[in-house]
Scaffold this motif. Structure first.
Motif, PDB file in Angstrom:
ATOM      1  N   HIS A  60      50.074 -78.192  54.598  1.00 58.40           N
ATOM      2  CA  HIS A  60      50.739 -77.798  53.357  1.00 58.40           C
ATOM      3  C   HIS A  60      49.706 -77.273  52.366  1.00 58.40           C
ATOM      4  O   HIS A  60      50.041 -76.889  51.258  1.00 58.40           O
ATOM      5  N   ASP A  62      47.457 -74.601  51.043  1.00 58.90           N
ATOM      6  CA  ASP A  62      47.307 -73.149  51.108  1.00 58.90           C
ATOM      7  C   ASP A  62      45.854 -72.719  51.292  1.00 58.90           C
ATOM      8  O   ASP A  62      45.576 -71.739  51.979  1.00 58.90           O
ATOM      9  N   ALA A  65      45.041 -73.072  54.886  1.00 56.41           N
ATOM     10  CA  ALA A  65      45.752 -72.046  55.658  1.00 56.41           C
ATOM     11  C   ALA A  65      45.052 -70.696  55.569  1.00 56.41           C
ATOM     12  O   ALA A  65      45.040 -69.935  56.544  1.00 56.41           O
ATOM     13  N   ILE A  71      48.677 -66.693  60.087  1.00 57.49           N
ATOM     14  CA  ILE A  71      49.489 -67.709  59.415  1.00 57.49           C
ATOM     15  C   ILE A  71      50.941 -67.483  59.793  1.00 57.49           C
ATOM     16  O   ILE A  71      51.449 -66.365  59.700  1.00 57.49           O
ATOM     17  N   ARG A  73      54.558 -69.123  58.706  1.00 59.05           N
ATOM     18  CA  ARG A  73      55.227 -70.044  57.782  1.00 59.05           C
ATOM     19  C   ARG A  73      56.604 -70.402  58.341  1.00 59.05           C
ATOM     20  O   ARG A  73      57.341 -69.524  58.785  1.00 59.05           O
ATOM     21  N   GLU A  75      60.109 -72.442  57.331  1.00 55.63           N
ATOM     22  CA  GLU A  75      60.890 -72.995  56.230  1.00 55.63           C
ATOM     23  C   GLU A  75      62.287 -73.311  56.752  1.00 55.63           C
ATOM     24  O   GLU A  75      62.935 -72.465  57.363  1.00 55.63           O
ATOM     25  N   SER A  85      45.909 -63.423  58.042  1.00 55.61           N
ATOM     26  CA  SER A  85      45.573 -63.865  56.678  1.00 55.61           C
ATOM     27  C   SER A  85      44.656 -62.868  56.026  1.00 55.61           C
ATOM     28  O   SER A  85      44.152 -61.963  56.626  1.00 55.61           O
TER      29      SER A  85
END
Length: 85
Positions: A60, A62, A65, A71, A73, A75, A85
């Motif tokens: 979690h 950033d 990450a 990366i 994500r 959700e 990235s």
């Protein structure tokens, strides 16, 4: 006796020394102070690059990450975005 932080760091270093093709890191900095967290991220990045390992990190954080080459994500159980990235 070494602190729990030192024990965790040594366990990680020992696991990475075996040069696995893939390492899974679930919140690797979650319970660490900021300096040790940076050391852990540095170790993951260095071993990944030096030995061609794939590191799959769930975080979690950033800042952590952003060290990744890619990366993804997630959700609500769905991939929302991905890329470099």
């Amino acid at each position: 006796a070494p602190s729990s932080t030192a024990q965790s760091f040594m366990a990680l270093a020992t696991a990475l020394a075996a040069k696995p093709a893939i390492s899974l890191a679930d919140e690797p900095t979650g319970n660490l102070d900021s300096r040790t967290g940076q050391d852990v991220l540095g170790l993951l990045k260095t071993t990944g690059e030096r030995f061609g390992q794939t590191i799959v990190m769930i975080t979690h954080n950033d800042e952590a990450a952003q060290m990744a080459g890619r990366i993804i994500r997630i959700e609500d159980g769905k991939i929302r975005e991905g890329g470099r990235s």
